[in-house]
Design a protein around this motif. Sequence first.
Motif, PDB file in Angstrom:
ATOM      1  N   GLY A   1       0.816  -1.232   0.000  1.00 49.07           N
ATOM      2  CA  GLY A   1       0.000   0.000   0.000  1.00 49.07           C
ATOM      3  C   GLY A   1       0.835   1.260   0.000  1.00 49.07           C
TER       4      GLY A   1
ATOM      5  N   LEU B   1       2.729   4.214  -2.625  1.00 53.08           N
ATOM      6  CA  LEU B   1       2.075   4.976  -3.705  1.00 53.08           C
ATOM      7  C   LEU B   1       1.889   4.162  -4.972  1.00 53.08           C
ATOM      8  CD1 LEU B   1       3.479   8.602  -3.416  1.00 53.08           C
ATOM      9  CD2 LEU B   1       1.514   7.540  -2.318  1.00 53.08           C
TER      10      LEU B   1
ATOM     11  N   HIS C   1      -3.563  -5.453  -0.127  1.00 49.06           N
ATOM     12  CA  HIS C   1      -2.993  -6.075   1.076  1.00 49.06           C
ATOM     13  C   HIS C   1      -1.746  -5.296   1.486  1.00 49.06           C
ATOM     14  CE1 HIS C   1      -5.327  -9.781   0.038  1.00 49.06           C
ATOM     15  NE2 HIS C   1      -5.078  -9.380  -1.187  1.00 49.06           N
TER      16      HIS C   1
ATOM     17  N   ARG D   1       6.909   4.612   1.941  1.00 47.63           N
ATOM     18  CA  ARG D   1       7.977   5.601   2.172  1.00 47.63           C
ATOM     19  C   ARG D   1       7.502   7.036   2.036  1.00 47.63           C
ATOM     20  NH1 ARG D   1      11.735   3.906  -2.202  1.00 47.63           N
ATOM     21  NH2 ARG D   1      10.167   2.349  -2.693  1.00 47.63           N
TER      22      ARG D   1
ATOM     23  N   ASN E   1      10.912  14.944   3.892  1.00 48.88           N
ATOM     24  CA  ASN E   1      10.352  16.031   3.070  1.00 48.88           C
ATOM     25  C   ASN E   1      10.278  15.543   1.631  1.00 48.88           C
ATOM     26  OD1 ASN E   1      10.413  17.933   5.277  1.00 48.88           O
ATOM     27  ND2 ASN E   1      12.635  17.873   5.042  1.00 48.88           N
ATOM     28  N   HIS E   2       9.135  15.717   1.006  1.00 49.71           N
ATOM     29  CA  HIS E   2       8.958  15.281  -0.383  1.00 49.71           C
ATOM     30  C   HIS E   2       8.545  16.471  -1.243  1.00 49.71           C
ATOM     31  CE1 HIS E   2       9.002  11.216   1.186  1.00 49.71           C
ATOM     32  NE2 HIS E   2       8.751  10.687  -0.004  1.00 49.71           N
ATOM     33  N   VAL E   3       9.149  16.577  -2.414  1.00 50.54           N
ATOM     34  CA  VAL E   3       8.785  17.616  -3.374  1.00 50.54           C
ATOM     35  C   VAL E   3       8.399  16.931  -4.672  1.00 50.54           C
ATOM     36  CG1 VAL E   3       9.619  19.647  -4.646  1.00 50.54           C
ATOM     37  CG2 VAL E   3      10.549  19.123  -2.402  1.00 50.54           C
TER      38      VAL E   3
ATOM     39  N   PRO F   1       8.790  -3.505  -1.978  1.00 47.30           N
ATOM     40  CA  PRO F   1      10.187  -3.122  -2.262  1.00 47.30           C
ATOM     41  C   PRO F   1      10.923  -4.241  -3.026  1.00 47.30           C
ATOM     42  CG  PRO F   1       9.621  -2.701   0.033  1.00 47.30           C
ATOM     43  CD  PRO F   1       8.490  -3.490  -0.538  1.00 47.30           C
TER      44      PRO F   1
ATOM     45  N   VAL G   1      11.841  -7.600  -1.303  1.00 43.46           N
ATOM     46  CA  VAL G   1      10.671  -8.440  -1.002  1.00 43.46           C
ATOM     47  C   VAL G   1      10.190  -9.114  -2.289  1.00 43.46           C
ATOM     48  CG1 VAL G   1       8.324  -8.469  -0.077  1.00 43.46           C
ATOM     49  CG2 VAL G   1      10.026  -6.905   0.891  1.00 43.46           C
TER      50      VAL G   1
ATOM     51  N   ILE H   1      18.622   8.667   2.944  1.00 43.01           N
ATOM     52  CA  ILE H   1      18.260  10.089   3.044  1.00 43.01           C
ATOM     53  C   ILE H   1      18.114  10.403   4.529  1.00 43.01           C
ATOM     54  CG2 ILE H   1      16.525  11.871   2.549  1.00 43.01           C
ATOM     55  CD1 ILE H   1      15.798  10.440  -0.001  1.00 43.01           C
TER      56      ILE H   1
ATOM     57  N   ASN I   1      16.756  13.260   7.329  1.00 45.28           N
ATOM     58  CA  ASN I   1      15.951  14.462   7.566  1.00 45.28           C
ATOM     59  C   ASN I   1      16.153  14.899   9.007  1.00 45.28           C
ATOM     60  OD1 ASN I   1      13.634  15.274   5.397  1.00 45.28           O
ATOM     61  ND2 ASN I   1      14.317  13.168   5.170  1.00 45.28           N
TER      62      ASN I   1
ATOM     63  N   GLU J   1      16.566   7.292   6.768  1.00 42.21           N
ATOM     64  CA  GLU J   1      16.048   6.121   6.036  1.00 42.21           C
ATOM     65  C   GLU J   1      17.230   5.532   5.276  1.00 42.21           C
ATOM     66  OE1 GLU J   1      12.636   5.029   5.155  1.00 42.21           O
ATOM     67  OE2 GLU J   1      11.426   6.624   6.059  1.00 42.21           O
TER      68      GLU J   1
ATOM     69  N   ALA K   1      16.353   4.550   1.504  1.00 41.35           N
ATOM     70  CA  ALA K   1      15.348   5.520   1.032  1.00 41.35           C
ATOM     71  C   ALA K   1      14.974   5.246  -0.424  1.00 41.35           C
ATOM     72  CB  ALA K   1      15.881   6.938   1.195  1.00 41.35           C
TER      73      ALA K   1
HETATM   74  C1  LIG Z   1      13.200  10.305   3.125  1.00 37.36           C
HETATM   75  C2  LIG Z   1      12.669  10.206   1.720  1.00 37.36           C
HETATM   76  C3  LIG Z   1      12.545  11.356   0.958  1.00 37.36           C
HETATM   77  C4  LIG Z   1      12.051  11.278  -0.354  1.00 37.36           C
HETATM   78  N1  LIG Z   1      11.892  12.424  -1.065  1.00 37.36           N
HETATM   79  C5  LIG Z   1      11.262  12.382  -2.258  1.00 37.36           C
HETATM   80  C6  LIG Z   1      10.946  13.584  -2.954  1.00 37.36           C
HETATM   81  O1  LIG Z   1      11.249  14.693  -2.508  1.00 37.36           O
HETATM   82  N2  LIG Z   1      10.278  13.491  -4.142  1.00 37.36           N
HETATM   83  C7  LIG Z   1       9.905  12.283  -4.666  1.00 37.36           C
HETATM   84  O2  LIG Z   1       9.283  12.287  -5.726  1.00 37.36           O
HETATM   85  N3  LIG Z   1      10.226  11.129  -4.044  1.00 37.36           N
HETATM   86  C8  LIG Z   1      10.875  11.136  -2.847  1.00 37.36           C
HETATM   87  N4  LIG Z   1      11.149   9.978  -2.186  1.00 37.36           N
HETATM   88  C9  LIG Z   1      10.847   8.691  -2.845  1.00 37.36           C
HETATM   89  C10 LIG Z   1       9.372   8.278  -2.677  1.00 37.36           C
HETATM   90  O3  LIG Z   1       9.020   8.296  -1.320  1.00 37.36           O
HETATM   91  C11 LIG Z   1       9.219   6.871  -3.229  1.00 37.36           C
HETATM   92  O4  LIG Z   1       9.626   6.872  -4.587  1.00 37.36           O
HETATM   93  C12 LIG Z   1       7.815   6.303  -3.184  1.00 37.36           C
HETATM   94  O5  LIG Z   1       7.176   6.573  -1.953  1.00 37.36           O
HETATM   95  C13 LIG Z   1       7.896   4.793  -3.425  1.00 37.36           C
HETATM   96  O6  LIG Z   1       6.612   4.198  -3.411  1.00 37.36           O
HETATM   97  P1  LIG Z   1       6.447   2.646  -3.686  1.00 37.36           P
HETATM   98  O7  LIG Z   1       5.002   2.335  -3.556  1.00 37.36           O
HETATM   99  O8  LIG Z   1       7.131   2.285  -4.939  1.00 37.36           O
HETATM  100  O9  LIG Z   1       7.268   1.881  -2.542  1.00 37.36           O
HETATM  101  P2  LIG Z   1       7.027   1.826  -0.922  1.00 37.36           P
HETATM  102  O10 LIG Z   1       6.609   3.168  -0.441  1.00 37.36           O
HETATM  103  O11 LIG Z   1       8.256   1.229  -0.356  1.00 37.36           O
HETATM  104  O12 LIG Z   1       5.815   0.838  -0.747  1.00 37.36           O
HETATM  105  C14 LIG Z   1       5.932  -0.552  -0.588  1.00 37.36           C
HETATM  106  C15 LIG Z   1       4.818  -1.027   0.364  1.00 37.36           C
HETATM  107  O13 LIG Z   1       4.796  -2.453   0.384  1.00 37.36           O
HETATM  108  C16 LIG Z   1       4.546  -2.876   1.716  1.00 37.36           C
HETATM  109  N5  LIG Z   1       5.022  -4.265   1.828  1.00 37.36           N
HETATM  110  C17 LIG Z   1       6.310  -4.704   1.870  1.00 37.36           C
HETATM  111  N6  LIG Z   1       6.339  -6.063   1.921  1.00 37.36           N
HETATM  112  C18 LIG Z   1       5.046  -6.488   1.887  1.00 37.36           C
HETATM  113  C19 LIG Z   1       4.425  -7.774   1.898  1.00 37.36           C
HETATM  114  N7  LIG Z   1       5.157  -8.890   1.911  1.00 37.36           N
HETATM  115  N8  LIG Z   1       3.062  -7.839   1.887  1.00 37.36           N
HETATM  116  C20 LIG Z   1       2.318  -6.707   1.849  1.00 37.36           C
HETATM  117  N9  LIG Z   1       2.848  -5.456   1.844  1.00 37.36           N
HETATM  118  C21 LIG Z   1       4.199  -5.350   1.846  1.00 37.36           C
HETATM  119  C22 LIG Z   1       5.330  -1.865   2.552  1.00 37.36           C
HETATM  120  O14 LIG Z   1       4.883  -1.863   3.892  1.00 37.36           O
HETATM  121  C23 LIG Z   1       5.039  -0.561   1.802  1.00 37.36           C
HETATM  122  O15 LIG Z   1       3.868   0.072   2.279  1.00 37.36           O
HETATM  123  C24 LIG Z   1      11.689  10.009  -0.895  1.00 37.36           C
HETATM  124  C25 LIG Z   1      11.826   8.861  -0.137  1.00 37.36           C
HETATM  125  C26 LIG Z   1      12.303   8.950   1.155  1.00 37.36           C
HETATM  126  C27 LIG Z   1      12.429   7.686   1.973  1.00 37.36           C
END
Ligand SMILES: Cc1cc2nc3c(=O)[nH]c(=O)nc-3n(C[C@H](O)[C@H](O)[C@H](O)COP(=O)(O)OP(=O)(O)OC[C@H]3O[C@@H](n4cnc5c(N)ncnc54)[C@H](O)[C@@H]3O)c2cc1C
Length: 413
Positions: A10, A12, A31, A40, A57-59, A259, A262, A279, A281, A357, A360
């Motif tokens: 869950g 983005l 799920h 993240r 912080n996210h931009v 991720p 996983v 990263i 903060n 993180e 990150a």
């Molecule tokens: C500190 C920080 C600053 C950032 N700054 C920026 C920014 O300024 N601008 C920008 O555009 N991006 C930024 N990013 C990047 C951005 O946050 C990520 O690119 C984005 O949130 C990734 O989303 P995702 O869904 O791909 O992965 P994730 O957010 O990692 O989502 C994966 C999900 O899967 C779940 N999961 C894992 N294993 C299982 C399982 N076996 N069963 C069920 N669920 C599971 C996890 O709990 C998690 O909720 C930043 C990231 C960080 C950490």
Amino acid sequence: MSRTVHVIGGGLAGLSAALRLAQSGATVVLHEAGSQAGGRCRSYHDAGLDMTIDNGNHVILSGNRSALSYLELIGATDRMRGPAGADFNFVDLADGERWQLRLGDGVLPWWIFSTARRVPHTRARDYLVLARLMWRPGKGTVGEAIPCSGALYERLIEPILLATLNNEPPLASARLAATLMRETLAAGGRTCRPLIAHDGLSSAFVDPALAYLKAHGVTVRFGHELHTIEFDDGRAARLDFGKDAVQLGPADAVILAVPPNVAARLLPGLTTPDAFRAIANVHFRVEWPMTLPAMTGVVHGLTQWIFAYPGRLSVTISAADTLMQMPREELARRVWSEVAKIAGLPEALPPWQVVRERRATIATDPRQEALRPQAATVWRNVILAGDWTATGLPPTIESAIRSGERAARLAAA
Ligand SMILES: Cc1cc2nc3c(=O)[nH]c(=O)nc-3n(C[C@H](O)[C@H](O)[C@H](O)COP(=O)(O)OP(=O)(O)OC[C@H]3O[C@@H](n4cnc5c(N)ncnc54)[C@H](O)[C@@H]3O)c2cc1C
């Protein structure tokens, strides 16, 4: 034949996939292993500061078309705030100089020819390296594509690439930098307005998405971690969540939005990126001094960007791997000494919090780029999503959301 798409994760990417499928009327179950969505990119109550803060912080930029379309779908466009134009404020800690980079709205980069609008101590012809990076990046690193020194590099290219690629720019993939620049800088100032979730990431990206999913009949299961997938005849047949399991029907599909480590564990034989960047903060509970803009780039400091929120100043340091071992208070003190100087605040350390993180994002070098997999897998009903999959974009919100859109399209097909 009835058909369910199971979205695992869950963050983005998973939310984006579930939203697009729900929009098209599909039956979806989401799920999430944790107790909260957003992965993240989320807000939480920090006990030390006694305030709700974001995990980092996210931009996003006004040219991030998938992120903006996601926000529009869930009715959250107004949760993002930014300057009226593509204006970026900078300060150089080495000599105290401050300037504002103003890109203007047009596609043609007139700002490069204006000494008032371009980076101080640079000449118009210096900017030719940007064209070289955008249109002839080659297959190697930024360091191989352009010289990584001089005023333009230190005061513009380095801060922008560090923030967007989360890697030391000389080591980062030039192709990735080129795509990023073509979608933003080269597309004109209208696509480069920085946007920040003024009431927190969850209030913009997560809570309205969950409300949309609920209104469209999507079941969201928290604390539901997928442990293993059983395969049969080239497809996923059963999802094992430990305490319960889901038998998949012949038309059911699975979107794995987890991720990379996983995903590699769940899908035998899958190759994924295996190096990450940190990263850091550092948050300070202090009133926002009106002298400071909402976002300030800092050159020649430990601090890279300062974000000002009501009651809090927050600093972001990308590619912060070398800071992971530094004692937390030492990091807070060093960063505060820079912030206090820039903001004209007392030197005494206010209440602070350090959030680091370690993983990150994936490392954005050419080797890791080559390891990013496509969405389709060898298993007929299993599709990948995530900022780390082969989107051609840096691992950002835009990449995560776009990967979710793509996974939803494949699942619907
Ligand atoms: C500190 C920080 C600053 C950032 N700054 C920026 C920014 O300024 N601008 C920008 O555009 N991006 C930024 N990013 C990047 C951005 O946050 C990520 O690119 C984005 O949130 C990734 O989303 P995702 O869904 O791909 O992965 P994730 O957010 O990692 O989502 C994966 C999900 O899967 C779940 N999961 C894992 N294993 C299982 C399982 N076996 N069963 C069920 N669920 C599971 C996890 O709990 C998690 O909720 C930043 C990231 C960080 C950490």
